[in-house]
Design an enzyme around this catalytic site. Structure first.
Site, PDB file in Angstrom:
ATOM      1  N   GLY A   1       0.834  -1.199   0.000  1.00 15.58           N
ATOM      2  CA  GLY A   1       0.000   0.000   0.000  1.00 15.58           C
ATOM      3  C   GLY A   1       0.865   1.243   0.000  1.00 15.58           C
ATOM      4  O   GLY A   1       2.067   1.172   0.259  1.00 15.58           O
TER       5      GLY A   1
ATOM      6  N   CYS B   1       5.224  -6.451   1.631  1.00 13.37           N
ATOM      7  CA  CYS B   1       5.681  -5.070   1.606  1.00 13.37           C
ATOM      8  C   CYS B   1       5.026  -4.261   2.744  1.00 13.37           C
ATOM      9  O   CYS B   1       5.303  -4.511   3.900  1.00 13.37           O
ATOM     10  CB  CYS B   1       5.427  -4.460   0.226  1.00 13.37           C
ATOM     11  SG  CYS B   1       6.379  -2.952  -0.028  1.00 13.37           S
ATOM     12  N   TYR B   2       4.132  -3.316   2.432  1.00 16.34           N
ATOM     13  CA  TYR B   2       3.475  -2.576   3.515  1.00 16.34           C
ATOM     14  C   TYR B   2       2.792  -3.548   4.484  1.00 16.34           C
ATOM     15  O   TYR B   2       2.776  -3.332   5.698  1.00 16.34           O
ATOM     16  CB  TYR B   2       2.439  -1.596   2.949  1.00 16.34           C
ATOM     17  CG  TYR B   2       1.710  -0.843   4.033  1.00 16.34           C
ATOM     18  CD1 TYR B   2       2.253   0.306   4.583  1.00 16.34           C
ATOM     19  CD2 TYR B   2       0.499  -1.312   4.537  1.00 16.34           C
ATOM     20  CE1 TYR B   2       1.605   0.982   5.611  1.00 16.34           C
ATOM     21  CE2 TYR B   2      -0.163  -0.651   5.564  1.00 16.34           C
ATOM     22  CZ  TYR B   2       0.401   0.498   6.092  1.00 16.34           C
ATOM     23  OH  TYR B   2      -0.240   1.160   7.112  1.00 16.34           O
TER      24      TYR B   2
ATOM     25  N   HIS C   1       7.755  -8.077  -3.721  1.00 15.99           N
ATOM     26  CA  HIS C   1       6.420  -8.355  -4.278  1.00 15.99           C
ATOM     27  C   HIS C   1       6.405  -9.695  -5.020  1.00 15.99           C
ATOM     28  O   HIS C   1       6.837  -9.761  -6.158  1.00 15.99           O
ATOM     29  CB  HIS C   1       6.000  -7.219  -5.216  1.00 15.99           C
ATOM     30  CG  HIS C   1       5.653  -5.977  -4.478  1.00 15.99           C
ATOM     31  ND1 HIS C   1       4.378  -5.695  -4.036  1.00 15.99           N
ATOM     32  CD2 HIS C   1       6.424  -4.956  -4.048  1.00 15.99           C
ATOM     33  CE1 HIS C   1       4.373  -4.555  -3.387  1.00 15.99           C
ATOM     34  NE2 HIS C   1       5.606  -4.077  -3.379  1.00 15.99           N
TER      35      HIS C   1
ATOM     36  N   GLU D   1       3.886 -11.147  -6.235  1.00 18.79           N
ATOM     37  CA  GLU D   1       2.791 -11.217  -7.208  1.00 18.79           C
ATOM     38  C   GLU D   1       3.183 -10.742  -8.601  1.00 18.79           C
ATOM     39  O   GLU D   1       2.460 -11.003  -9.558  1.00 18.79           O
ATOM     40  CB  GLU D   1       1.583 -10.413  -6.692  1.00 18.79           C
ATOM     41  CG  GLU D   1       1.769  -8.903  -6.592  1.00 18.79           C
ATOM     42  CD  GLU D   1       2.422  -8.440  -5.284  1.00 18.79           C
ATOM     43  OE1 GLU D   1       3.145  -9.231  -4.664  1.00 18.79           O
ATOM     44  OE2 GLU D   1       2.219  -7.274  -4.911  1.00 18.79           O
TER      45      GLU D   1
ATOM     46  N   ASP E   1     -18.764 -11.563 -21.726  1.00 21.77           N
ATOM     47  CA  ASP E   1     -19.223 -11.471 -20.331  1.00 21.77           C
ATOM     48  C   ASP E   1     -20.738 -11.617 -20.235  1.00 21.77           C
ATOM     49  O   ASP E   1     -21.252 -12.402 -19.445  1.00 21.77           O
ATOM     50  CB  ASP E   1     -18.834 -10.122 -19.708  1.00 21.77           C
ATOM     51  CG  ASP E   1     -17.366  -9.815 -19.905  1.00 21.77           C
ATOM     52  OD1 ASP E   1     -16.599 -10.762 -20.097  1.00 21.77           O
ATOM     53  OD2 ASP E   1     -17.005  -8.625 -19.877  1.00 21.77           O
TER      54      ASP E   1
ATOM     55  N   LYS F   1     -11.270 -11.661 -16.621  1.00 19.45           N
ATOM     56  CA  LYS F   1     -11.716 -11.954 -17.987  1.00 19.45           C
ATOM     57  C   LYS F   1     -11.296 -13.352 -18.476  1.00 19.45           C
ATOM     58  O   LYS F   1     -12.091 -14.071 -19.081  1.00 19.45           O
ATOM     59  CB  LYS F   1     -11.129 -10.901 -18.927  1.00 19.45           C
ATOM     60  CG  LYS F   1     -11.675 -10.966 -20.325  1.00 19.45           C
ATOM     61  CD  LYS F   1     -12.942 -10.177 -20.347  1.00 19.45           C
ATOM     62  CE  LYS F   1     -13.490  -9.970 -21.722  1.00 19.45           C
ATOM     63  NZ  LYS F   1     -14.593  -9.008 -21.661  1.00 19.45           N
TER      64      LYS F   1
END
Ligand code: XMP
Length: 516
Positions: free
Chosen positions: A55, A82-83, A172, A174, A230, A372
C-alpha cells in the site's frame, strides 16, 4: 462459495489484483477485502489464510492503516507483503523506519534459514531475483519472528514466526519480475494454509448456478446482452439456473460497430432458445450525449440511459425484479473507491459506478468475482461457441468513449467505417486472435493534408491494439509497419473525413486501453 478460501486485505496497492490472480492460478479461491471492511467481513468469510497487500501509506506513520483485529482473531496463517509485512510487524511490537534509500526494481535476495514458506521453492543458500518497491523497512522484529532471507536493502527481506504461521516478505511475489513469486504464494496457500488447490471453473459453474437459484427464487430476470463474452456467459449461467424466468435484452445504443446488432441477435437466437428482445434505443442515447464532452459525464449519462431502458423493458415483460449484468472483478475493483475502498477511481465503468443510486431492480452479477480469462474458461465450461468466447472485449459505452469530444451521428458513422476496415485487415492478416483488443479512435483534431491536387483539412484517427491477460495491464501490439501502412492507406482512401492515421504506442499503465 465454500470457506476454502484466502482473503487478501487490501491496503491500496495498485497490484493487489495480481495477488488475487496468482492465488487463483494455484487453484485456490480468494477474495479481496478493503482494509476498512475487514473487521466486519472476515468473521463471515472465515478464510483459511490471510494475505496483507502492499500500500501507499508509511507504516512508520501512526495514522497509517493498521492490521485489522479480525485478521489476528481468526488464528489462521498470515502473509504480509511489503506494507503488509511492515504493518504486521508494527502491530505485533516490532519497529519500522522510513527515510531509507528507496529500493525499487530488481534485487537479489539470499535465503539464510529454512522456512515452511520456502518448501519446494528455495533451499537455504539460494540467491533469487525478486522485485522490490519500498522506502520504509522493518528495523526490529516482533517477538517470535526471525529473518529467513536478506537483501542488500532489506536485512529482513523475509521474516517468519513458524509457531503462529505469520510470515512477511518485503518484496512483491505477485509481479512477474519475481520469477518464483507464484510458487511462493502457492507454498503459502497450499503448503502453509493447507488448501487443496482444486478450485476450477467447473466447480465455480456449479456453485454459481446454486447461488443464482437461491438469490432469484421464483423471480423474473432481465439480462442485458451486449454480444461480448461477459454478458453471454452471464445469460447462459442464468439460463441453466432459472430457465424461462430469464429474458435477454439487446439494447442497440446506436454506439455499436457496423453490423454488430444483427450479428449478435442472429448468433444468439440461432444457438439458444432464450427469449430475446432487440430494442432500438439509439435516439435516446444520442439525445443524452448531445453537447457532452467530459468522459466521466458521458459514462454516467450512458449508464443512466441503460438503466432507464432496462427498467422500462423489465416492466413490459411482466414485472422482472432483477437485472443481470456481466460485471467483472476488475470493474468492481477499479470503481470501488467511490464506495469506500482505498484504490483511486480511474473510470466509472458504466455497469458499476454509473448506476443511479436509486434503481428499481436488484442486481444479479454472477461474474463479479472473476477476471476476464476466467470468464472465457467458464464460457468453455458452458459450451459457449468459440466465436463468442474469442471475441475482443467491447465496452458498454461503446463507440462513445472512442470519440473524444462530442458524439454525433456523423462522427459515429466515420468511426464505424474506419473501424470496420481496421478489423477486416486484422482478420485477413490472421492477427485477430493474437490481440486482446483492437479499435480505432476518432480524434477531435483536424490536420492539413494533400490529396490528389487539392488541400484537405480533415480529422485524424488513432489505431489502438493491445495484448493483455485481463485488461488490468496491457502492452501495445508491435505490428509491422507494412501492415499499419496498408490499414492507413485504406482508411484514408475509403473513409471521407479522415486524412491522417496514427498508431497509439502507449501501454497500460500509464495509459488505459480505451481513450476515455
Ligand atoms: P480501460 O480503458 O479501463 O479498459 O483500460 C479495460 C477494459 O475494460 C473495457 N471497458 C469497459 N467495459 N464497460 C465495460 O463493459 C465499461 O464502461 C468499460 N470501460 C472500459 C475496455 O474496453 C477494456 O477491455
Amino acid at each position: 462459495m465454500s470457506s476454502d478460501r484466502i482473503v487478501i486485505v487490501d491496503f491500496g496497492s495498485q497490484v493487489t489484483q495480481l495477488i488475487a490472480r496468482r492465488v487463483r492460478e494455484s487453484g485456490v479461491y480468494c477474495e479481496i477485502v478493503p482494509v476498512g471492511q475487514a473487521d466486519a467481513r472476515l468473521p463471515d468469510l472465515a478464510p483459511r489464510g490471510v494475505i496483507l497487500s502492499g500500500g501507499p501509506a508509511s507504516a512508520a506513520d501512526p495514522d497509517a492503516p493498521q492490521v485489522p483485529e479480525a485478521v489476528l482473531a481468526l488464528g489462521v496463517p498470515v502473509l504480509g507483503i511489503c506494507y503488509g509485512q511492515q504493518a504486521l510487524c508494527v502491530r505485533l511490537g516490532g519497529a519500522v523506519e522510513g527515510g531509507h534509500a528507496r529500493e525499487f526494481g530488481r534485487a537479489t535476495l539470499e535465503v539464510t534459514a529454512p522456512c515452511t514458506l520456502f518448501d519446494g521453492v528455495w533451499p537455504v543458500g539460494r540467491h533469487a531475483q525478486v522485485w522490490m518497491s519500498h522506502g520504509d523497512r522493518v528495523t526490529r522484529l516482533p517477538d517470535g519472528f526471525r529473518a529467513v532471507a536478506v537483501s542488500d536493502g532489506a536485512p529482513f527481506a523475509v521474516i517468519a514466526d513458524d509457531r503462529r504461521h505469520h510470515y512477511g516478505v518485503q518484496f512483491h511475489p505477485e509481479v512477474v519480475h519475481t520469477p518464483d513469486g507464484a510458487a511462493l504464494l502457492a507454498a503459502f496457500t497450499r503448503g502453509v494454509c493447507g488448501l487443496a488447490g482444486t478450485w476450477t471453473m467447473a466447480a465455480f459453474r456449479d456453485q454459481a448456478i446454486a447461488d443464482l437459484r437461491r438469490q432469484i427464487g421464483a423471480g423474473r430476470v432481465v439480462c442485458g446482452l451486449s454480444g461480448g463474452v461477459d454478458s453471454a456467459v452471464t445469460a447462459l449461467l442464468l439460463h441453466e439456473a432459472i430457465g424461462d424466468q430469464l429474458t435477454c435484452i439487446f439494447v442497440d445504443t446506436g454506439l455499436l460497430r457496423t453490423g454488430e446488432a444483427a450479428e449478435v441477435v442472429d448468433v444468439f437466437r440461432g444457438h439458444y432458445n432464450i427469449p430475446l428482445i432487440h430494442h432500438d434505443a439509439a435516439a435516446l442515447f444520442l439525445s443524452r450525449l448531445a453537447g457532452v464532452t467530459d468522459p466521466e459525464t458521458k459514462r454516467k449519462a450512458i449508464g443512466a440511459a441503460f438503466i432507464e431502458v432496462f427498467e422500462h423493458q423489465a416492466a413490459t415483460i411482466g414485472g422482472a425484479r432483477f437485472l443481470a449484468q456481466g460485471t467483472l472483478y476488475p470493474d468492481v475493483i477499479e470503481s470501488v473507491s467511490a464506495t469506500g475502498g482505498p484504490s483511486v477511481t480511474i473510470k466509472s465503468h458504466h455497469n458499476v459506478g454509473g448506476l443511479p443510486a436509486r434503481m428499481g431492480l436488484d442486481l444479479v452479477e454472477p461474474l463479479r468475482m472473476l477476471f476476464k480469462d476466467e470468464v472465457r474458461a467458464l464460457g468453455r465450461a458452458l459450451d459457449l461457441p468459440e466465436a463468442f468466447v474469442g471475441r475482443h472485449p467491447f465496452p458498454g459505452p461503446g463507440l462513445a468513449i472512442r470519440i473524444p469530444g462530442e458524439v454525433t451521428p456523423e462522427r459515429l458513422d466515420t468511426l464505424r467505417r474506419a473501424d470496420a476496415i481496421y478489423l477486416d485487415e486484422l482478420r485477413t492478416a490472421g492477427l485477430y486472435d493474437a490481440i486482446w483488443q483492437a479499435f480505432a479512435v476518432l480524434l477531435p483534431v483536424r490536420t492539413v493534408g494533400v490529396m490528389g491536387d487539392g488541400r484537405s483539412y480533415d480529422n485524424a484517427l488513432a489505431l489502438r491494439a493491445v495484448t493483455s491477460i485481463d485488461g488490468m495491464t496491457a502492452d501495445f501490439y508491435p505490428f509491422d509497419m507494412a501492415f499499419l501502412g496498408r490499414v492507413a492507406t485504406r482508411i484514408i482512401n475509403e473513409v471521407p473525413g479522415i486524412n491522417r492515421v496514427t498508431y497509439d504506442v502507449t501501454s497500460k499503465p500509464p495509459g488505459t486501453i480505451e481513450w476515455e
